[in-house]
Design an enzyme around this catalytic site. Structure first.
Site, PDB file in Angstrom:
ATOM      1  N   ARG A   1       0.848  -1.195   0.000  1.00  0.00           N
ATOM      2  CA  ARG A   1       0.000   0.000   0.000  1.00  0.00           C
ATOM      3  C   ARG A   1       0.884   1.247   0.000  1.00  0.00           C
ATOM      4  NH1 ARG A   1      -2.523   1.138   5.993  1.00  0.00           N
ATOM      5  NH2 ARG A   1      -0.562   1.341   7.136  1.00  0.00           N
TER       6      ARG A   1
ATOM      7  N   ILE B   1       3.164   4.459  -0.457  1.00  0.00           N
ATOM      8  CA  ILE B   1       4.329   4.762  -1.279  1.00  0.00           C
ATOM      9  C   ILE B   1       4.919   3.493  -1.876  1.00  0.00           C
ATOM     10  CG2 ILE B   1       6.720   5.581  -1.171  1.00  0.00           C
ATOM     11  CD1 ILE B   1       5.748   7.713   0.840  1.00  0.00           C
TER      12      ILE B   1
ATOM     13  N   ASP C   1       8.024 -10.173   6.865  1.00  0.00           N
ATOM     14  CA  ASP C   1       8.128  -9.258   7.993  1.00  0.00           C
ATOM     15  C   ASP C   1       9.603  -8.893   8.078  1.00  0.00           C
ATOM     16  OD1 ASP C   1       8.480  -8.022  10.451  1.00  0.00           O
ATOM     17  OD2 ASP C   1       7.123  -9.364  11.530  1.00  0.00           O
ATOM     18  N   VAL C   2       9.935  -7.661   7.719  1.00  0.00           N
ATOM     19  CA  VAL C   2      11.340  -7.280   7.585  1.00  0.00           C
ATOM     20  C   VAL C   2      12.070  -7.239   8.923  1.00  0.00           C
ATOM     21  CG1 VAL C   2      11.081  -6.053   5.408  1.00  0.00           C
ATOM     22  CG2 VAL C   2      10.674  -4.828   7.574  1.00  0.00           C
TER      23      VAL C   2
ATOM     24  N   ASN D   1      11.315   0.339   1.938  1.00  0.00           N
ATOM     25  CA  ASN D   1      10.176   1.243   2.126  1.00  0.00           C
ATOM     26  C   ASN D   1       9.376   0.954   3.388  1.00  0.00           C
ATOM     27  OD1 ASN D   1       7.803   3.035   1.151  1.00  0.00           O
ATOM     28  ND2 ASN D   1       6.894   0.999   1.391  1.00  0.00           N
TER      29      ASN D   1
ATOM     30  N   TYR E   1      10.663   8.472  16.260  1.00  0.00           N
ATOM     31  CA  TYR E   1      10.694   8.347  14.802  1.00  0.00           C
ATOM     32  C   TYR E   1      11.826   9.157  14.158  1.00  0.00           C
ATOM     33  CZ  TYR E   1       8.697   8.155  10.039  1.00  0.00           C
ATOM     34  OH  TYR E   1       8.492   7.956   8.694  1.00  0.00           O
TER      35      TYR E   1
ATOM     36  N   LYS F   1      14.949   7.865  11.641  1.00  0.00           N
ATOM     37  CA  LYS F   1      15.123   8.393  10.289  1.00  0.00           C
ATOM     38  C   LYS F   1      16.452   9.140  10.134  1.00  0.00           C
ATOM     39  CE  LYS F   1      11.402   6.716   8.470  1.00  0.00           C
ATOM     40  NZ  LYS F   1      11.462   5.690   7.413  1.00  0.00           N
TER      41      LYS F   1
ATOM     42  N   ILE G   1       2.675  12.954   2.670  1.00  0.00           N
ATOM     43  CA  ILE G   1       2.222  12.291   1.455  1.00  0.00           C
ATOM     44  C   ILE G   1       0.859  11.664   1.742  1.00  0.00           C
ATOM     45  CG2 ILE G   1       2.742  10.561  -0.313  1.00  0.00           C
ATOM     46  CD1 ILE G   1       4.778  12.832  -0.249  1.00  0.00           C
TER      47      ILE G   1
ATOM     48  N   THR H   1      -1.109   9.112   2.046  1.00  0.00           N
ATOM     49  CA  THR H   1      -1.083   7.652   2.178  1.00  0.00           C
ATOM     50  C   THR H   1      -2.004   7.208   3.301  1.00  0.00           C
ATOM     51  OG1 THR H   1       0.724   7.679   3.780  1.00  0.00           O
ATOM     52  CG2 THR H   1       1.332   7.611   1.434  1.00  0.00           C
TER      53      THR H   1
END
Length: 253
Positions: free
Chosen positions: A17, A19, A59-60, A86, A151, A155, A184, A186
């Protein structure tokens, strides 16, 4: 489309879903063979079916899933040309109110998983002396908004990972870059606005923060990803491109 990624093999995490899905569609339209590495089987399968790609439930944050995704990709296509990290999650708190488990959740998905996926594709890329890794960072990676901890920490780290890997493997013709989107349109953004008493007003407030008077669309991020993954960007490395309509350049008094 022009086939700018013709016959390239691309793994995109979190491509079910938002991006990630937009990047998957754009890559496929440009001729790439896309592996949709997504934890949600419903959305991941749907996107893979739509674009004729390969779905890998991943699942990364789980090493076994990471390893299986790489194995299935190599088994099907024989190589990995592009990795797009992503998958991510918004974790927003005031630091002193945050449960320690939230720190671990944010770092695991927004930073550590990006290294795990990169580490997993590097052997193939290094053996062929070719490859592109693209990290989806955030404007939180260089701007601090109160009450969004931790967060921005993750990043900032992801941008550091991008620069470090880009320099480390440049001589082996492996490029590592990042995109830093702002607001964005989303599901993640809409879910965030839904937490307010007046979601529509909160969305309007977000739109008003930007010089164009709107927020970005996933497709606008996706086409930048196409460029960075293509040979057109062959001398762009260890760089982060901001996509926020100019908001980060706007003067605030």
């Amino acid at each position: 489309m022009s086939g700018r990624l013709q016959n390239k093999i691309a793994i995109i995490t979190g491509a079910g879903r938002g991006i990630g899905a937009a990047i998957a569609r754009a890559f496929a339209a440009e001729g790439a063979n896309v592996v949709v590495a997504e934890m949600d089987e419903v959305t991941g399968t749907a996107v893979a079916s739509e674009i004729g790609g390969l779905f890998c439930r991943c699942d990364v944050t789980v090493q076994l899933d990471v390893d299986r995704t790489i194995h299935e990709t190599l088994d099907r296509f024989g190589r990995i040309d592009i990795l797009v990290n992503n998958a991510g999650v918004n974790v927003f708190h005031r630091p002193h109110e945050m449960p320690r488990s939230e720190w671990a959740r944010c770092m695991a998905l927004d930073l550590e998983a990006c290294w795990a996926m990169s580490e997993a594709v590097l052997p193939d890329m290094r053996s062929r002396r070719a490859g592109v890794i693209l990290n989806i960072a955030s404007t939180h990676g260089f701007k601090i908004i109160p009450h969004t901890f931790p967060y921005p920490v993750a990043k900032h780290g992801l941008i550091g990972l991008t620069r470090s890997l880009g320099i480390e493997y440049a001589a082996e013709s492996i490029r590592v870059n990042a995109i830093a989107p702002g607001y964005i349109d989303t599901e993640i953004a809409r879910d965030y606005w839904a937490g307010f008493d007046d979601p529509a007003a909160e969305r309007q407030r977000a739109e008003n923060l930007h010089p164009p008077g709107r927020i970005g669309q996933p497709e606008e991020v996706a086409m930048t990803a196409v460029f960075l993954a293509s040979d057109e960007a062959s001398f762009i490395n260890a760089e982060t491109i901001t996509i926020d309509g100019g908001r980060s350049a706007l003067f605030h008094d």
